[in-house]
Design a protein around this motif. Structure first.
Motif, PDB file in Angstrom:
ATOM      1  N   GLY A 134       2.347  29.410 -15.459  1.00  0.00           N
ATOM      2  CA  GLY A 134       3.593  28.697 -15.662  1.00  0.00           C
ATOM      3  C   GLY A 134       3.499  27.263 -16.153  1.00  0.00           C
ATOM      4  O   GLY A 134       4.522  26.593 -16.282  1.00  0.00           O
ATOM      5  N   PHE A 135       2.303  26.762 -16.436  1.00  0.00           N
ATOM      6  CA  PHE A 135       2.180  25.420 -17.000  1.00  0.00           C
ATOM      7  C   PHE A 135       2.713  25.412 -18.430  1.00  0.00           C
ATOM      8  O   PHE A 135       2.592  26.406 -19.151  1.00  0.00           O
ATOM      9  N   LYS A 136       3.280  24.287 -18.831  1.00  0.00           N
ATOM     10  CA  LYS A 136       3.793  24.099 -20.183  1.00  0.00           C
ATOM     11  C   LYS A 136       3.001  23.001 -20.875  1.00  0.00           C
ATOM     12  O   LYS A 136       2.662  21.978 -20.264  1.00  0.00           O
ATOM     13  N   ASN A 137       2.730  23.205 -22.160  1.00  0.00           N
ATOM     14  CA  ASN A 137       2.007  22.202 -22.939  1.00  0.00           C
ATOM     15  C   ASN A 137       2.895  20.977 -23.100  1.00  0.00           C
ATOM     16  O   ASN A 137       4.026  21.078 -23.554  1.00  0.00           O
ATOM     17  N   ALA A 138       2.370  19.823 -22.705  1.00  0.00           N
ATOM     18  CA  ALA A 138       3.124  18.569 -22.797  1.00  0.00           C
ATOM     19  C   ALA A 138       2.626  17.694 -23.940  1.00  0.00           C
ATOM     20  O   ALA A 138       3.179  16.625 -24.177  1.00  0.00           O
ATOM     21  N   GLY A 139       1.581  18.129 -24.646  1.00  0.00           N
ATOM     22  CA  GLY A 139       1.105  17.366 -25.794  1.00  0.00           C
ATOM     23  C   GLY A 139      -0.401  17.247 -25.864  1.00  0.00           C
ATOM     24  O   GLY A 139      -1.129  17.734 -24.997  1.00  0.00           O
ATOM     25  N   ILE A 140      -0.837  16.607 -26.933  1.00  0.00           N
ATOM     26  CA  ILE A 140      -2.264  16.416 -27.200  1.00  0.00           C
ATOM     27  C   ILE A 140      -2.538  14.927 -27.349  1.00  0.00           C
ATOM     28  O   ILE A 140      -1.794  14.203 -28.012  1.00  0.00           O
ATOM     29  N   ILE A 141      -3.606  14.478 -26.715  1.00  0.00           N
ATOM     30  CA  ILE A 141      -4.080  13.117 -26.901  1.00  0.00           C
ATOM     31  C   ILE A 141      -5.321  13.206 -27.776  1.00  0.00           C
ATOM     32  O   ILE A 141      -6.342  13.777 -27.367  1.00  0.00           O
ATOM     33  N   ARG A 142      -5.226  12.710 -28.986  1.00  0.00           N
ATOM     34  CA  ARG A 142      -6.333  12.765 -29.949  1.00  0.00           C
ATOM     35  C   ARG A 142      -7.410  11.746 -29.582  1.00  0.00           C
ATOM     36  O   ARG A 142      -7.104  10.640 -29.126  1.00  0.00           O
ATOM     37  N   LYS A 143      -8.654  12.148 -29.793  1.00  0.00           N
ATOM     38  CA  LYS A 143      -9.806  11.276 -29.548  1.00  0.00           C
ATOM     39  C   LYS A 143      -9.752  10.654 -28.148  1.00  0.00           C
ATOM     40  O   LYS A 143     -10.029   9.484 -27.962  1.00  0.00           O
TER      41      LYS A 143
END
Length: 169
Positions: A134-143
């Motif tokens: 049930g986790f939802k993707n909240a975004g990506i932190i690049r590098k």
């Protein structure tokens, strides 16, 4: 079976964790830990009442999980960050999923509102495991990290727990 870890489990926990440090990007740490470090880590978790649970089968620890405070500022007091590690020979056998589900139950009973997962963006199995519960993707932190001579992107996932609700909110 899943149970609360005991000090006697620390050598197996250390083995699992150091394997992840040395051979994977699961954790953005480059230096293996010592047994003394794990003992201090375990005692600190006990002192602040954060769980350390293990998945045990045939008297062998196959994986462990815990959560920690997401941030140090007081406004983060209802948000925790999960950590789930599985022995290399038992990955993809639902050990991690079972540990994560138990962590969620513990967090729900402990009045937390949100659980965060910080996952190396290349770790597809961990992302799938988190999504399944049930986790939802909240975004990506690049590098976000640097290991093995390369930059690593960090996927951030979140799970809304049953815990603390703002009155009237």
């Amino acid at each position: 079976m899943i149970r609360h870890a005991q000090e006697r489990d620390l050598p197996e926990i250390l083995e699992i964790y150091n394997e992840a440090i040395i051979h994977t990007t699961t954790v953005y740490e480059c230096n293996p830990r010592t047994l003394e470090d794990r003992l201090e880590w375990y005692r600190e978790k006990q002192k602040i009442d954060f769980p350390v649970i293990v998945y045990e089968e045939n008297s062998k620890v196959l994986g462990f999980a815990t959560f920690s405070q997401f941030g140090t500022l007081s406004g983060f007091k209802f948000t925790v960050k999960d950590s789930v590690y599985v022995h290399k020979q038992h990955r993809c056998n639902y050990v991690g999923t079972k540990l994560l589900k138990e962590l969620i139950e513990i967090a729900n009973k402990s009045n937390y509102a949100t659980m965060i997962a910080e996952i190396d963006d290349g770790n597809e199995s961990s992302k799938i495991m988190h999504e399944k519960v049930g986790f939802k993707n909240a975004g990506i932190i690049r590098k976000a990290g640097y290991k093995f001579g390369m930059w690593l992107d960090l996927a951030v996932y979140q799970y809304e727990l049953k815990g603390f609700k703002v009155p009237g909110g």
